[in-house]
Design an enzyme around this catalytic site. Structure first.
Site, PDB file in Angstrom:
ATOM      1  N   ARG A  57       0.832  -1.193   0.000  1.00 41.34           N
ATOM      2  CA  ARG A  57       0.000   0.000   0.000  1.00 41.34           C
ATOM      3  C   ARG A  57       0.877   1.258   0.000  1.00 41.34           C
ATOM      4  O   ARG A  57       0.577   2.239  -0.668  1.00 41.34           O
ATOM      5  CB  ARG A  57      -0.910   0.032   1.233  1.00 41.34           C
ATOM      6  CG  ARG A  57      -1.642  -1.251   1.592  1.00 41.34           C
ATOM      7  CD  ARG A  57      -2.811  -1.547   0.711  1.00 41.34           C
ATOM      8  NE  ARG A  57      -2.459  -2.115  -0.559  1.00 41.34           N
ATOM      9  CZ  ARG A  57      -1.987  -3.358  -0.721  1.00 41.34           C
ATOM     10  NH1 ARG A  57      -1.776  -4.153   0.301  1.00 41.34           N
ATOM     11  NH2 ARG A  57      -1.706  -3.815  -1.934  1.00 41.34           N
ATOM     12  N   ILE A  93      -6.086   5.979   5.427  1.00 41.14           N
ATOM     13  CA  ILE A  93      -4.758   5.969   6.042  1.00 41.14           C
ATOM     14  C   ILE A  93      -3.702   6.552   5.106  1.00 41.14           C
ATOM     15  O   ILE A  93      -2.519   6.552   5.441  1.00 41.14           O
ATOM     16  CB  ILE A  93      -4.361   4.552   6.498  1.00 41.14           C
ATOM     17  CG1 ILE A  93      -4.286   3.585   5.306  1.00 41.14           C
ATOM     18  CG2 ILE A  93      -5.341   4.037   7.557  1.00 41.14           C
ATOM     19  CD1 ILE A  93      -3.745   2.196   5.683  1.00 41.14           C
ATOM     20  N   ASP A  94      -4.111   7.049   3.931  1.00 44.35           N
ATOM     21  CA  ASP A  94      -3.158   7.683   3.017  1.00 44.35           C
ATOM     22  C   ASP A  94      -2.904   9.124   3.455  1.00 44.35           C
ATOM     23  O   ASP A  94      -3.535   9.632   4.383  1.00 44.35           O
ATOM     24  CB  ASP A  94      -3.678   7.627   1.575  1.00 44.35           C
ATOM     25  CG  ASP A  94      -5.023   8.343   1.413  1.00 44.35           C
ATOM     26  OD1 ASP A  94      -5.072   9.565   1.634  1.00 44.35           O
ATOM     27  OD2 ASP A  94      -6.028   7.673   1.076  1.00 44.35           O
ATOM     28  N   HIS A 109      -8.375   6.255  11.648  1.00 51.55           N
ATOM     29  CA  HIS A 109      -7.942   4.867  11.457  1.00 51.55           C
ATOM     30  C   HIS A 109      -6.431   4.736  11.312  1.00 51.55           C
ATOM     31  O   HIS A 109      -5.944   3.681  10.896  1.00 51.55           O
ATOM     32  CB  HIS A 109      -8.644   4.260  10.241  1.00 51.55           C
ATOM     33  CG  HIS A 109     -10.098   4.025  10.460  1.00 51.55           C
ATOM     34  ND1 HIS A 109     -11.003   3.825   9.437  1.00 51.55           N
ATOM     35  CD2 HIS A 109     -10.832   3.961  11.606  1.00 51.55           C
ATOM     36  CE1 HIS A 109     -12.210   3.654   9.944  1.00 51.55           C
ATOM     37  NE2 HIS A 109     -12.133   3.737  11.256  1.00 51.55           N
ATOM     38  N   CYS A 117       5.107   2.603  18.243  1.00 51.04           N
ATOM     39  CA  CYS A 117       5.709   1.775  19.282  1.00 51.04           C
ATOM     40  C   CYS A 117       4.595   1.047  20.021  1.00 51.04           C
ATOM     41  O   CYS A 117       3.673   1.681  20.534  1.00 51.04           O
ATOM     42  CB  CYS A 117       6.508   2.635  20.250  1.00 51.04           C
ATOM     43  SG  CYS A 117       7.102   1.729  21.714  1.00 51.04           S
ATOM     44  N   GLY A 176     -17.666  10.199   0.250  1.00 49.58           N
ATOM     45  CA  GLY A 176     -17.055   8.957  -0.205  1.00 49.58           C
ATOM     46  C   GLY A 176     -16.985   7.865   0.834  1.00 49.58           C
ATOM     47  O   GLY A 176     -16.052   7.071   0.836  1.00 49.58           O
ATOM     48  N   SER A 178     -19.536   4.960   3.114  1.00 51.59           N
ATOM     49  CA  SER A 178     -20.868   4.392   3.328  1.00 51.59           C
ATOM     50  C   SER A 178     -21.428   4.810   4.674  1.00 51.59           C
ATOM     51  O   SER A 178     -22.637   4.900   4.861  1.00 51.59           O
ATOM     52  CB  SER A 178     -20.812   2.862   3.240  1.00 51.59           C
ATOM     53  OG  SER A 178     -20.022   2.331   4.291  1.00 51.59           O
ATOM     54  N   ILE A 204     -22.900   6.438  -5.117  1.00 57.62           N
ATOM     55  CA  ILE A 204     -24.081   5.578  -5.138  1.00 57.62           C
ATOM     56  C   ILE A 204     -25.305   6.329  -4.629  1.00 57.62           C
ATOM     57  O   ILE A 204     -25.186   7.362  -3.958  1.00 57.62           O
ATOM     58  CB  ILE A 204     -23.862   4.311  -4.286  1.00 57.62           C
ATOM     59  CG1 ILE A 204     -23.598   4.683  -2.820  1.00 57.62           C
ATOM     60  CG2 ILE A 204     -22.701   3.493  -4.841  1.00 57.62           C
ATOM     61  CD1 ILE A 204     -23.483   3.469  -1.907  1.00 57.62           C
ATOM     62  N   ALA A 220     -16.866  12.977  -6.030  1.00 58.49           N
ATOM     63  CA  ALA A 220     -16.447  13.960  -5.028  1.00 58.49           C
ATOM     64  C   ALA A 220     -15.624  15.062  -5.669  1.00 58.49           C
ATOM     65  O   ALA A 220     -15.730  16.237  -5.282  1.00 58.49           O
ATOM     66  CB  ALA A 220     -15.639  13.268  -3.931  1.00 58.49           C
TER      67      ALA A 220
END
Length: 247
Positions: A57, A93-94, A109, A117, A176, A178, A204, A220
């Site tokens: 990732r 997490i980017d 997250h 650590c 973006g 749910s 959606i 978006a």
């Protein structure tokens, strides 16, 4: 004029920058079982495999082809030009929000670009891939860093700060995501309870049980810049804005 805004972003905003979402339709995360790569137990069983998963990732994030899109840039603009309070909470997490210029940001997250650590919980910036050589500088003996990612069964980061922001905001926007997994699923209920306007931006259609007052369907990268422009012009979101964004 809005005075306090909370924005929640999810995988959909990063997908428009070319990042694959972890969870596939078959429930696997990039062809891995969730319990193997996204739980403390999976890490204890095979830390090297988990590190390889997150290193892949990390590599995708830094391969030169992934950049912030117009939605990330619009939220950074909102932070710079909005006179009130703004908090962007991301489930991602980017680091695309940071690259776009956002600073009033909370990664609930965790962050792919950091290790943590396991003893002190102090975080360390990573400049390359995870390996056994990544250790902390806060403990004796030094501890092997684990990914700074909130796994299933662990508590999301900053919930008290998020709760306070939701209690006092007058506008909550989810982009973006749910929003069906708790605790994030409860954010819209909290905002509604305290009288805020609540807006969902998603590719959606709105779920018929959705608690959001407004649902803007589309990309978006197209809708968020419009929303930001309207907010900065002092416009209150209404049915007319809703129709304009969808049209």
């Amino acid at each position: 004029m809005y005075r306090q805004i909370v924005v929640l972003t999810g995988a959909g905003i990063s997908a428009e920058s070319g990042l694959r979402t972890f969870r596939d339709q078959d429930g696997l995360w990039e062809e891995h079982k969730i319990e193997d790569v996204a739980t403390p137990e999976g890490y204890q069983r095979d830390p090297e495999m988990v590190e390889r998963f997150y290193n892949e990732r990390w590599q995708q994030l830094h391969d030169g082809n992934v950049e912030p899109n117009a939605a990330h840039l619009a939220l950074a603009r909102l932070e710079n030009e909005f006179d009130g309070q703004l908090l962007v909470v991301t489930q991602n997490i980017d680091d695309l929000h940071e690259r776009a210029g956002s600073r009033r940001l909370l990664h609930m997250h965790g962050e792919l670009t950091k290790g943590r650590c396991p003893r002190s919980q102090q975080t360390f910036l990573l400049t390359d891939h995870f390996s056994v050589h990544h250790t902390c500088t806060c403990c004796i003996p030094a501890q092997r860093l684990r990914p700074h990612v909130v796994w299933f069964g662990e508590m999301p980061i900053g919930l008290d700060r998020i709760q306070h922001a939701l209690d006092t905001c007058d506008l909550f926007i989810a982009i973006g995501t749910s929003g069906t997994v708790y605790p994030a699923a409860g954010f819209v209920d909290t905002a509604n309870h305290h009288g805020a306007q609540t807006v969902e931006v998603n590719l959606i259609e709105a779920d018929r049980h959705s608690q959001f007052q407004y649902h803007l369907q589309g990309k978006a990268s197209e809708i968020v810049p419009q929303l930001v422009e309207q907010i900065l012009q002092g416009q209150i979101i209404s049915d007319q804005v809703n129709l304009a964004a969808q049209g």
